[in-house]
Motif scaffolding. Structure first.
Motif, PDB file in Angstrom:
ATOM      1  N   GLN A   1      -8.436-112.410  64.524  1.00 48.39           N
ATOM      2  CA  GLN A   1      -8.370-111.141  63.794  1.00 48.39           C
ATOM      3  C   GLN A   1      -7.871-111.358  62.368  1.00 48.39           C
ATOM      4  O   GLN A   1      -8.419-110.784  61.418  1.00 48.39           O
ATOM      5  CB  GLN A   1      -7.468-110.150  64.528  1.00 48.39           C
ATOM      6  CG  GLN A   1      -8.072-109.613  65.801  1.00 48.39           C
ATOM      7  CD  GLN A   1      -7.094-108.784  66.614  1.00 48.39           C
ATOM      8  OE1 GLN A   1      -5.874-108.970  66.524  1.00 48.39           O
ATOM      9  NE2 GLN A   1      -7.622-107.868  67.410  1.00 48.39           N
TER      10      GLN A   1
ATOM     11  N   ILE B   1      -6.504-114.508  69.918  1.00 42.40           N
ATOM     12  CA  ILE B   1      -7.143-113.286  69.439  1.00 42.40           C
ATOM     13  C   ILE B   1      -6.542-112.868  68.102  1.00 42.40           C
ATOM     14  O   ILE B   1      -7.259-112.512  67.163  1.00 42.40           O
ATOM     15  CB  ILE B   1      -7.024-112.167  70.488  1.00 42.40           C
ATOM     16  CG1 ILE B   1      -7.891-112.503  71.695  1.00 42.40           C
ATOM     17  CG2 ILE B   1      -7.402-110.811  69.896  1.00 42.40           C
ATOM     18  CD1 ILE B   1      -7.666-111.611  72.896  1.00 42.40           C
ATOM     19  N   ARG B   2      -5.218-112.929  67.988  1.00 43.43           N
ATOM     20  CA  ARG B   2      -4.562-112.553  66.727  1.00 43.43           C
ATOM     21  C   ARG B   2      -4.966-113.479  65.589  1.00 43.43           C
ATOM     22  O   ARG B   2      -5.132-113.051  64.452  1.00 43.43           O
ATOM     23  CB  ARG B   2      -3.053-112.534  66.910  1.00 43.43           C
ATOM     24  CG  ARG B   2      -2.632-111.401  67.871  1.00 43.43           C
ATOM     25  CD  ARG B   2      -1.170-111.406  68.067  1.00 43.43           C
ATOM     26  NE  ARG B   2      -0.557-111.082  66.773  1.00 43.43           N
ATOM     27  CZ  ARG B   2       0.555-110.391  66.634  1.00 43.43           C
ATOM     28  NH1 ARG B   2       1.178-109.958  67.697  1.00 43.43           N
ATOM     29  NH2 ARG B   2       1.048-110.150  65.454  1.00 43.43           N
TER      30      ARG B   2
ATOM     31  N   SER C   1     -10.679-113.163  60.385  1.00 50.28           N
ATOM     32  CA  SER C   1     -11.795-112.285  60.031  1.00 50.28           C
ATOM     33  C   SER C   1     -11.379-111.278  58.956  1.00 50.28           C
ATOM     34  O   SER C   1     -12.173-110.926  58.085  1.00 50.28           O
ATOM     35  CB  SER C   1     -12.353-111.581  61.270  1.00 50.28           C
ATOM     36  OG  SER C   1     -11.389-110.749  61.857  1.00 50.28           O
ATOM     37  N   ALA C   2     -10.134-110.806  58.992  1.00 51.40           N
ATOM     38  CA  ALA C   2      -9.658-109.895  57.952  1.00 51.40           C
ATOM     39  C   ALA C   2      -9.617-110.600  56.602  1.00 51.40           C
ATOM     40  O   ALA C   2      -9.985-110.014  55.575  1.00 51.40           O
ATOM     41  CB  ALA C   2      -8.279-109.354  58.317  1.00 51.40           C
TER      42      ALA C   2
END
Length: 71
Positions: free
Chosen positions: A52, A48-49, A55-56
C-alpha cells in the motif's frame, strides 16, 4: 506462455534474501509487480502495508513527476 510473475528465491540457502521484487511488463501494456518478503522479516499484514505504501508513492510520482528520485 506462462511467465513467472514473482521472483524465485531459495529460503533454504543462507544468507536468504529478505526482499525480492520483480516487475514484469505485460503484452497488453500493463505491469505486474511480484513481491517476495522473507517470513522472518514480516507477517501478512506487514506485506500488505508495504505494498500500500509503495503503490501510494508510485501514484504520487505519477501525479508529480518532479518527485521521482533516481539513484
Amino acid at each position: 506462455m506462462f511467465t513467472q510473475l514473482a521472483p524465485d528465491i531459495r529460503e533454504d540457502e543462507l544468507p536468504a534474501p529478505v526482499l525480492a521484487v520483480q516487475v514484469t511488463e505485460l503484452a497488453c501494456g500493463g505491469v505486474a509487480v511480484g513481491l517476495v518478503l522473507h517470513h522472518a522479516a514480516t507477517d501478512g499484514n506487514g506485506r500488505i502495508r508495504f505494498m500500500q505504501a509503495w503503490s501510494a508513492a508510485v501514484a504520487d510520482a505519477v501525479e508529480n513527476p518532479e518527485a521521482i528520485l533516481h539513484n
